[in-house]
Design a protein around this motif. Sequence first.
Motif, PDB file in Angstrom:
ATOM      1  N   ILE A  39      54.766  40.035  24.216  1.00 46.85           N
ATOM      2  CA  ILE A  39      53.710  39.505  24.913  1.00 46.85           C
ATOM      3  C   ILE A  39      54.093  38.165  25.811  1.00 46.85           C
ATOM      4  N   PRO A  40      53.870  38.526  27.240  1.00 47.39           N
ATOM      5  CA  PRO A  40      54.300  37.477  28.256  1.00 47.39           C
ATOM      6  C   PRO A  40      53.763  36.091  27.971  1.00 47.39           C
ATOM      7  N   SER A  41      54.615  35.112  27.654  1.00 45.79           N
ATOM      8  CA  SER A  41      54.463  33.977  27.202  1.00 45.79           C
ATOM      9  C   SER A  41      53.286  33.104  28.071  1.00 45.79           C
ATOM     10  N   GLU A  42      53.035  33.329  29.178  1.00 42.38           N
ATOM     11  CA  GLU A  42      51.883  32.699  29.916  1.00 42.38           C
ATOM     12  C   GLU A  42      50.727  33.344  29.399  1.00 42.38           C
ATOM     13  N   LEU A  43      50.611  34.412  28.817  1.00 47.14           N
ATOM     14  CA  LEU A  43      49.490  34.993  28.178  1.00 47.14           C
ATOM     15  C   LEU A  43      48.993  34.264  26.795  1.00 47.14           C
ATOM     16  N   VAL A  44      49.829  33.756  26.238  1.00 46.20           N
ATOM     17  CA  VAL A  44      49.858  33.134  24.912  1.00 46.20           C
ATOM     18  C   VAL A  44      49.490  31.524  24.803  1.00 46.20           C
ATOM     19  N   ARG A  52      45.824  33.403  25.585  1.00 43.27           N
ATOM     20  CA  ARG A  52      45.356  32.372  26.510  1.00 43.27           C
ATOM     21  C   ARG A  52      44.234  33.027  27.024  1.00 43.27           C
ATOM     22  N   CYS A  53      43.200  32.159  26.938  1.00 43.50           N
ATOM     23  CA  CYS A  53      41.813  32.462  27.759  1.00 43.50           C
ATOM     24  C   CYS A  53      41.365  31.614  28.719  1.00 43.50           C
ATOM     25  N   ASP A  54      40.586  32.025  29.696  1.00 45.44           N
ATOM     26  CA  ASP A  54      40.122  31.272  30.701  1.00 45.44           C
ATOM     27  C   ASP A  54      38.551  30.989  30.203  1.00 45.44           C
ATOM     28  N   GLY A  55      38.022  30.090  29.548  1.00 45.26           N
ATOM     29  CA  GLY A  55      36.988  30.115  28.957  1.00 45.26           C
ATOM     30  C   GLY A  55      36.949  30.802  27.802  1.00 45.26           C
ATOM     31  N   ASP A  56      35.936  31.523  27.637  1.00 43.17           N
ATOM     32  CA  ASP A  56      35.952  32.751  26.510  1.00 43.17           C
ATOM     33  C   ASP A  56      36.862  33.916  27.083  1.00 43.17           C
ATOM     34  N   ARG A  57      37.039  34.118  28.147  1.00 43.16           N
ATOM     35  CA  ARG A  57      37.997  35.526  28.531  1.00 43.16           C
ATOM     36  C   ARG A  57      39.270  35.394  28.584  1.00 43.16           C
ATOM     37  N   CYS A  58      39.598  36.413  27.714  1.00 40.56           N
ATOM     38  CA  CYS A  58      41.199  36.752  27.695  1.00 40.56           C
ATOM     39  C   CYS A  58      41.754  36.852  29.050  1.00 40.56           C
ATOM     40  N   CYS A  59      42.930  36.041  29.235  1.00 42.45           N
ATOM     41  CA  CYS A  59      43.987  36.112  30.638  1.00 42.45           C
ATOM     42  C   CYS A  59      44.406  37.631  30.870  1.00 42.45           C
ATOM     43  N   ALA A  60      44.300  38.391  29.874  1.00 37.49           N
ATOM     44  CA  ALA A  60      44.914  39.621  30.050  1.00 37.49           C
ATOM     45  C   ALA A  60      44.004  40.579  30.735  1.00 37.49           C
ATOM     46  N   LEU A  61      42.620  40.357  30.595  1.00 37.63           N
ATOM     47  CA  LEU A  61      41.532  41.031  31.034  1.00 37.63           C
ATOM     48  C   LEU A  61      41.501  41.051  32.588  1.00 37.63           C
ATOM     49  N   ARG A  62      41.378  42.352  33.225  1.00 36.94           N
ATOM     50  CA  ARG A  62      41.470  42.479  34.575  1.00 36.94           C
ATOM     51  C   ARG A  62      39.939  43.127  34.839  1.00 36.94           C
ATOM     52  N   GLY A  63      39.537  43.024  35.895  1.00 37.60           N
ATOM     53  CA  GLY A  63      38.182  43.621  36.164  1.00 37.60           C
ATOM     54  C   GLY A  63      36.983  42.722  36.176  1.00 37.60           C
ATOM     55  N   CYS A  71      43.039  46.290  30.181  1.00 43.18           N
ATOM     56  CA  CYS A  71      43.837  45.131  29.627  1.00 43.18           C
ATOM     57  C   CYS A  71      45.264  45.012  30.433  1.00 43.18           C
ATOM     58  N   GLY A  72      45.764  44.084  30.843  1.00 44.36           N
ATOM     59  CA  GLY A  72      46.915  43.871  31.471  1.00 44.36           C
ATOM     60  C   GLY A  72      48.122  43.979  30.817  1.00 44.36           C
ATOM     61  N   ILE A  73      47.889  43.939  29.480  1.00 43.25           N
ATOM     62  CA  ILE A  73      49.036  44.180  28.248  1.00 43.25           C
ATOM     63  C   ILE A  73      48.641  45.311  27.322  1.00 43.25           C
ATOM     64  N   TYR A  74      48.000  46.210  27.730  1.00 45.94           N
ATOM     65  CA  TYR A  74      47.355  47.220  26.854  1.00 45.94           C
ATOM     66  C   TYR A  74      48.493  47.703  25.803  1.00 45.94           C
ATOM     67  N   ALA A  75      49.527  48.083  26.075  1.00 47.06           N
ATOM     68  CA  ALA A  75      50.468  48.717  25.198  1.00 47.06           C
ATOM     69  C   ALA A  75      50.961  47.430  24.356  1.00 47.06           C
ATOM     70  N   LEU A  76      51.226  46.406  24.855  1.00 48.95           N
ATOM     71  CA  LEU A  76      51.415  45.111  24.001  1.00 48.95           C
ATOM     72  C   LEU A  76      50.314  44.188  23.301  1.00 48.95           C
ATOM     73  N   ARG A  77      49.214  44.750  23.494  1.00 47.52           N
ATOM     74  CA  ARG A  77      48.015  43.999  23.059  1.00 47.52           C
ATOM     75  C   ARG A  77      47.930  43.745  21.413  1.00 47.52           C
ATOM     76  N   PRO A  78      47.537  42.583  20.820  1.00 45.98           N
ATOM     77  CA  PRO A  78      47.698  42.259  19.653  1.00 45.98           C
ATOM     78  C   PRO A  78      46.687  42.992  18.729  1.00 45.98           C
ATOM     79  N   ASP A  79      46.843  43.142  17.418  1.00 42.53           N
ATOM     80  CA  ASP A  79      46.284  43.865  16.636  1.00 42.53           C
ATOM     81  C   ASP A  79      44.768  43.788  16.337  1.00 42.53           C
ATOM     82  N   VAL A  80      44.386  42.626  16.642  1.00 42.05           N
ATOM     83  CA  VAL A  80      42.767  42.250  16.646  1.00 42.05           C
ATOM     84  C   VAL A  80      42.121  43.065  17.994  1.00 42.05           C
ATOM     85  N   CYS A  81      42.931  43.018  18.882  1.00 42.79           N
ATOM     86  CA  CYS A  81      42.335  44.065  19.937  1.00 42.79           C
ATOM     87  C   CYS A  81      42.356  45.485  19.630  1.00 42.79           C
TER      88      CYS A  81
END
Length: 104
Positions: A39-44, A52-63, A71-81
Motif C-alpha cells: 500500500i503506498p505510504s502516502e495512503l497509510v 489515511r483519511c480526509d475527514g471520514d473519507r478514505c484517501c484511496a477513494l476516487r469519485g 478504489c485507487g488501490i483496489y487490488a491492494l486494499r486492506p482486508d476490512v475493505c
Amino acid sequence: MSDDPAAAASPCQACGACCAYSSNWPRFTIEEDAALDLIPSELVNDRLSGMRCDGDRCCALRGRIGEATACGIYALRPDVCRTCMPGDAECAMARRKFGLPALA
C-alpha cells in the motif's frame, strides 16, 4: 442510481459510502506485513494502523459518493475493505449516512 451496466453489475461503483463512513473504519487488522508494504505510504495513516483519511473519507477513494466511485488501490486494499459486502449491515449503515437507500 446510474444507468451504467457496470454500475448495475457492481453497486459499489455507484456508491462508495463504506469508504467514506468513518476514519476509524479502514483499519488494518489481519493483513500480513508484506501485503501492507504494498500500500503506498502516502495512503497509510500516521499511526500505521489503517488507511489515511480526509475527514471520514478514505484517501484511496476516487469519485463522488452515490454517483460513481472507485478504489485507487483496489487490488491492494486492506482486508476490512474486502469483507464489506453490498447489502450487508455495514453497507446499509454507510449508505444511510449519505441518504442512499439500502441495497436489496
